[in-house]
Design an enzyme around this catalytic site. Sequence first.
Site, PDB file in Angstrom:
ATOM      1  N   PRO A 189       0.826  -1.203   0.000  1.00 11.74           N
ATOM      2  CA  PRO A 189       0.000   0.000   0.000  1.00 11.74           C
ATOM      3  C   PRO A 189       0.868   1.264   0.000  1.00 11.74           C
ATOM      4  CG  PRO A 189      -0.624  -1.480   1.792  1.00 11.74           C
ATOM      5  CD  PRO A 189       0.614  -2.034   1.189  1.00 11.74           C
ATOM      6  N   GLY A 198       1.840   3.873  -4.876  1.00 10.06           N
ATOM      7  CA  GLY A 198       1.450   4.660  -6.045  1.00 10.06           C
ATOM      8  C   GLY A 198       0.860   3.859  -7.186  1.00 10.06           C
ATOM      9  N   LYS A 199       0.178   2.767  -6.874  1.00 10.88           N
ATOM     10  CA  LYS A 199      -0.415   1.951  -7.938  1.00 10.88           C
ATOM     11  C   LYS A 199      -1.544   2.712  -8.637  1.00 10.88           C
ATOM     12  CE  LYS A 199      -1.143  -1.492  -5.010  1.00 10.88           C
ATOM     13  NZ  LYS A 199      -0.342  -1.057  -3.842  1.00 10.88           N
ATOM     14  N   THR A 200      -2.354   3.413  -7.836  1.00 11.24           N
ATOM     15  CA  THR A 200      -3.455   4.170  -8.414  1.00 11.24           C
ATOM     16  C   THR A 200      -2.933   5.318  -9.280  1.00 11.24           C
ATOM     17  OG1 THR A 200      -4.700   3.671  -6.422  1.00 11.24           O
ATOM     18  CG2 THR A 200      -5.624   5.341  -7.864  1.00 11.24           C
ATOM     19  N   HIS A 242      24.486  -9.706   6.086  1.00  6.73           N
ATOM     20  CA  HIS A 242      23.686 -10.927   6.104  1.00  6.73           C
ATOM     21  C   HIS A 242      23.245 -11.310   4.684  1.00  6.73           C
ATOM     22  CE1 HIS A 242      20.689 -13.677   8.082  1.00  6.73           C
ATOM     23  NE2 HIS A 242      20.121 -13.538   6.888  1.00  6.73           N
ATOM     24  N   GLU A 243      22.670 -10.350   3.975  1.00  9.25           N
ATOM     25  CA  GLU A 243      22.160 -10.660   2.632  1.00  9.25           C
ATOM     26  C   GLU A 243      23.292 -10.949   1.655  1.00  9.25           C
ATOM     27  OE1 GLU A 243      19.141 -11.363   2.326  1.00  9.25           O
ATOM     28  OE2 GLU A 243      18.528 -10.530   4.261  1.00  9.25           O
ATOM     29  N   ASP A 261      15.957 -18.531   8.305  1.00  9.16           N
ATOM     30  CA  ASP A 261      16.977 -19.317   7.595  1.00  9.16           C
ATOM     31  C   ASP A 261      17.217 -20.629   8.314  1.00  9.16           C
ATOM     32  OD1 ASP A 261      17.328 -17.184   5.904  1.00  9.16           O
ATOM     33  OD2 ASP A 261      19.058 -16.388   6.986  1.00  9.16           O
TER      34      ASP A 261
END
Length: 415
Positions: free
Chosen positions: A8, A11-13, A228-229, A306
């Site tokens: 939400p 900016g989809k709208t 970590h990533e 993980d």
Amino acid sequence: GALLVGPPGTGKTLLAKAVAGEAGVPFFSLAGSDFVEMFVGVGASRVRDLFQDAQKAAPCIIFIDEIDAIGKSRDSRFGGNDEREQTLNQLLAEMDGFDTSKGILILGATNRPEILDKALLRPGRFDRRIIVDKPDLKGRFETLKVHSKDVMMDETVDLDALALATAGLVGSDLANMINEAAICAVKKGRKYVNQADLFEAFELVAVGGKEKKDRVMSEQERKIVAYHEVGHALIDKLLETSNELHKVSIIPRGGALGVTWTRPKDEKLHVSKEKLIAKITMSLGGRAAEEIVYGEDKVGTGASQDLQNVTNLAKKMVTQWGMSEKMGTMAYGKSQEHVFMGRDFGHQRDYSEEIAYQIDSEMKRIVDECYENAKKLLTDNRDMMDALANELLEHETLDEKEFEEIMERVKSSRA
Ligand code: ZN
């Protein structure tokens, strides 16, 4: 039809409106919840009316926000909602029925694509997905620029610094923040918004007010998450697991602080022991990286998911797939892992305490070996890990190409 998918406030709208604006065609907009009424049949007739109007105005764009309100999967376990089902059926019929040469484009928006009825996603319906994700650093900077255009700001305002501090916020949060900062300045009797107002507003938007699942991270947390990533992704690359690295990101979303997305290059049902070992090693890479950089007692709780995955895999290797030499090629436990009413009743034991102990120690052996290997791989490539973590901190997201370029750069500087 195309489906705009994203959290939400991203900016989809606005995006749908912008498409209509660019195309210069009429724009019909309705929210999914508008169709769901108390009285059976009202929703379906609204869908019919909408498509009739659209046919007359074609070419045009129909936008249905929160499409999950009507498009929820119909095979619900506790019986469906008649009204919603009728509405959905009507929508499907309209989408199949209208004349494709007329130029009607249907855009739907949702933040929960996984609950949508499969029928909605079939070819000819919403068969294209457009991801509208949370903005990265550059995206936030540009968004701040747009929203601050009409607000008077003094020379202390540094939008770069603000963009950096607001990882995890979406467009509507940023707009809200600038608005709050303006109110703050007015309250203090000033004509111009300064940086302190903005940071005060930021705290209000990010921390107070509405509850936020994705909280904003401190600098130290960002660093840990970045390592970590990178730990996951770098091991994936070094082991050449034949995974395609889609993206590494430290933009928090949905409760997770960071993500490493990989997808298998080809989908195979048969997975070799070697691949599974690689997968476990990669899953442990995040924790291993934290330990290498911050020491054993500083590792965070970020690796709990993980470790859960690793334990499940190791257990299956030993008890179901006969991949432990010590335990032999035998299946232990009744392997029907019932998923009944959404609850996993799991494994039923049909072996002795003694065997249970052996299974545990075999699992532990597999996981320990993988963890040691993960640590070794990362230690041997510490320069690469540091460079990648720094780039990730700066850009927040790296795709496969960028990731590989950094690896190459470090490799060539070694010589
Ligand atoms: Zn992880």
